[in-house]
Design a protein around this motif. Structure first.
Motif, short mmCIF file in Angstrom:
data_model
loop_
_atom_site.label_atom_id
_atom_site.label_comp_id
_atom_site.label_asym_id
_atom_site.label_seq_id
_atom_site.Cartn_x
_atom_site.Cartn_y
_atom_site.Cartn_z
N LYS A 291 -1.88 -7.46 2.39
CA LYS A 291 -1.26 -8.73 2.80
C LYS A 291 -2.19 -9.88 2.44
CE LYS A 291 2.72 -7.87 4.51
NZ LYS A 291 3.88 -8.41 3.82
N LEU A 292 -3.48 -9.70 2.73
CA LEU A 292 -4.45 -10.76 2.44
C LEU A 292 -4.54 -11.04 0.94
CD1 LEU A 292 -7.31 -9.69 4.92
CD2 LEU A 292 -5.94 -11.78 5.05
N VAL A 293 -4.47 -9.97 0.14
CA VAL A 293 -4.60 -10.13 -1.31
C VAL A 293 -3.31 -10.67 -1.92
CG1 VAL A 293 -4.94 -8.88 -3.49
CG2 VAL A 293 -6.38 -8.35 -1.51
N LEU A 294 -2.19 -10.01 -1.58
CA LEU A 294 -0.93 -10.34 -2.27
C LEU A 294 -0.26 -11.59 -1.72
CD1 LEU A 294 0.52 -6.71 -2.67
CD2 LEU A 294 -0.69 -8.07 -4.39
N PRO B 253 0.81 -1.22 0.00
CA PRO B 253 0.00 0.00 0.00
C PRO B 253 0.85 1.27 0.00
CG PRO B 253 0.11 -0.88 2.22
CD PRO B 253 0.91 -1.81 1.35
N ASN B 254 2.17 1.13 0.25
CA ASN B 254 3.02 2.33 0.31
C ASN B 254 4.17 2.21 -0.66
OD1 ASN B 254 1.95 3.92 2.69
ND2 ASN B 254 2.27 1.91 3.63
N ASP B 255 4.38 3.23 -1.43
CA ASP B 255 5.53 3.26 -2.32
C ASP B 255 6.50 4.32 -1.78
OD1 ASP B 255 6.05 2.70 -5.69
OD2 ASP B 255 7.25 4.14 -4.58
N GLU B 256 7.59 3.82 -1.21
CA GLU B 256 8.52 4.73 -0.52
C GLU B 256 8.99 5.87 -1.43
OE1 GLU B 256 12.05 2.87 1.00
OE2 GLU B 256 12.74 4.74 1.93
N ASN B 257 9.38 5.52 -2.64
CA ASN B 257 9.91 6.56 -3.54
C ASN B 257 8.84 7.56 -3.95
OD1 ASN B 257 12.59 5.77 -3.51
ND2 ASN B 257 12.19 4.17 -5.02
#
Ligand code: GTP
Ligand code: MG
Length: 309
Positions: free
Chosen positions: A185-188, A68-72
């Motif tokens: 987490k549940l999906v991926l 859900p988070n893209d650090e860049n």
């Protein structure tokens, strides 16, 4: 004769330069200026400008942001936020999370004579252009299309209102991030469909989601990166690098922090935000923990210095 001389002086006075000729020529149209509204913001209030990405759900998918988070991608937002604060010295705090950024102007700012439209459009467009400019430094894939941001101004009369506003935004990160972390987490990792994951999480409390993450995925939510859990707070500080003496002036920079701002401790630690505005006290930073964004500001500064000399 006397009258002719007077006429000549008046003629010279009115027609001696281009400007006067133009203003005479336009004067019959000038009344339209009266339709412009005076939108100066009332004195002595906190001015908050919040910008928000337009349809970032789609933008994130198109550019394959990590879920859900893209650090860049979050750093691109932060760099754009820093760009705005470098331009507007009267912003005492920036706060970013997901596709939004809030900027708090000090109560007595006279930037653009407190004209609302000027302030809002300038901040929003500067943020957008800074976002686009810093994109290639952080992201692998090129921009597929131009992102855009909406903006709003909110005024808060008291310090308490301002703190509550910021707490509201930070609480929003917590609720969304906990949910999104569990959802993805549940999906991926567990192979649930989006619908099944949604069903699994429906009606759960924070404690349930924490438990699910721990039991099913071995994740202690509190150990996840603070930027994801708390968002990013930008503050002006005089920065001392590792080894510099406490008495040194240091260098002023915009420091990204990922702290809890809901509790009283944050406001005790950073009294410059609500107090009479002066840059915050020095922060001792270990080179190893120097956040990337700060490191970049210090490097940019060194490069600029080298170019000048
Ligand atoms: P409008 O603001 O109404 O135009 O819609 P929006 O799609 O931008 O939704 P909103 O502002 O409510 O939420 C921001 C959205 O941006 C999130 O729901 C995510 O889909 C997306 N987003 C923001 N940051 C990230 C990220 O780091 N990773 C991913 N995958 N998505 C993100
Ligand atoms: Mg949005």
């Amino acid at each position: 004769m006397h009258i002719r001389a007077l006429n000549s002086v008046l003629f010279k006075h009115f027609f001696k330069n281009k400007y006067n000729r133009r203003s005479m020529a336009c004067s019959r149209y000038e009344y339209v200026k009266g339709y412009e509204q005076d939108d100066r913001i009332l004195p002595n209030v906190w001015i908050v400008i919040r910008i928000d990405g337009k349809k970032f759900h789609k933008f994130a998918n198109t550019h394959k942001f990590e879920k859900p988070n893209d650090e860049n991608a979050l750093h691109v937002m932060n760099v754009a936020g820093i760009g705005v604060m470098q331009e507007f010295r009267d912003i005492v705090l920036g706060y970013g999370q997901s596709d939004e950024y809030s900027f708090v102007f000090r109560k007595d700012t006279d930037a653009f004579k407190r004209r609302a439209a000027k302030l809002l459009t300038y901040v929003t467009s500067l943020f957008s252009t800074s976002y686009v400019m810093s994109w290639p430094k952080w992201m692998q894939q090129p921009l597929a299309y131009a992102p855009c941001f909406d903006g709003r101004i909110i005024l808060y009369p008291s310090d308490e209102n301002l703190r509550d506003y910021l707490s509201w935004r930070q609480a929003d990160v917590h609720v969304n991030n906990l949910y999104n972390t569990a959802f993805w987490k549940l999906v991926l990792e567990s192979g649930l469909s989006n619908q099944q994951a949604e069903q699994r999480l429906r009606g759960t409390l924070s404690a349930d989601k924490n438990e699910l993450l721990y039991q099913q995925f071995g994740i202690n939510y509190n150990n996840m990166p603070a930027m994801y859990r708390k968002g990013t707070i930008l503050l002006r500080k005089r920065v001392l690098q590792f080894g510099q003496d406490e008495q040194d002036k240091g260098r002023q920079a915009i420091v990204p922090l990922h702290e809890d701002l809901i509790g009283a401790e944050f406001w005790r630690k950073h009294p410059e935000i609500l107090g009479k505005y002066v840059p915050g006290k020095q922060q001792l930073l270990d080179e190893k923990s120097l956040p990337k964004l700060l490191e970049q500001q210090l490097t940019d500064h060194m490069e600029e210095k080298a170019r000048i000399s």
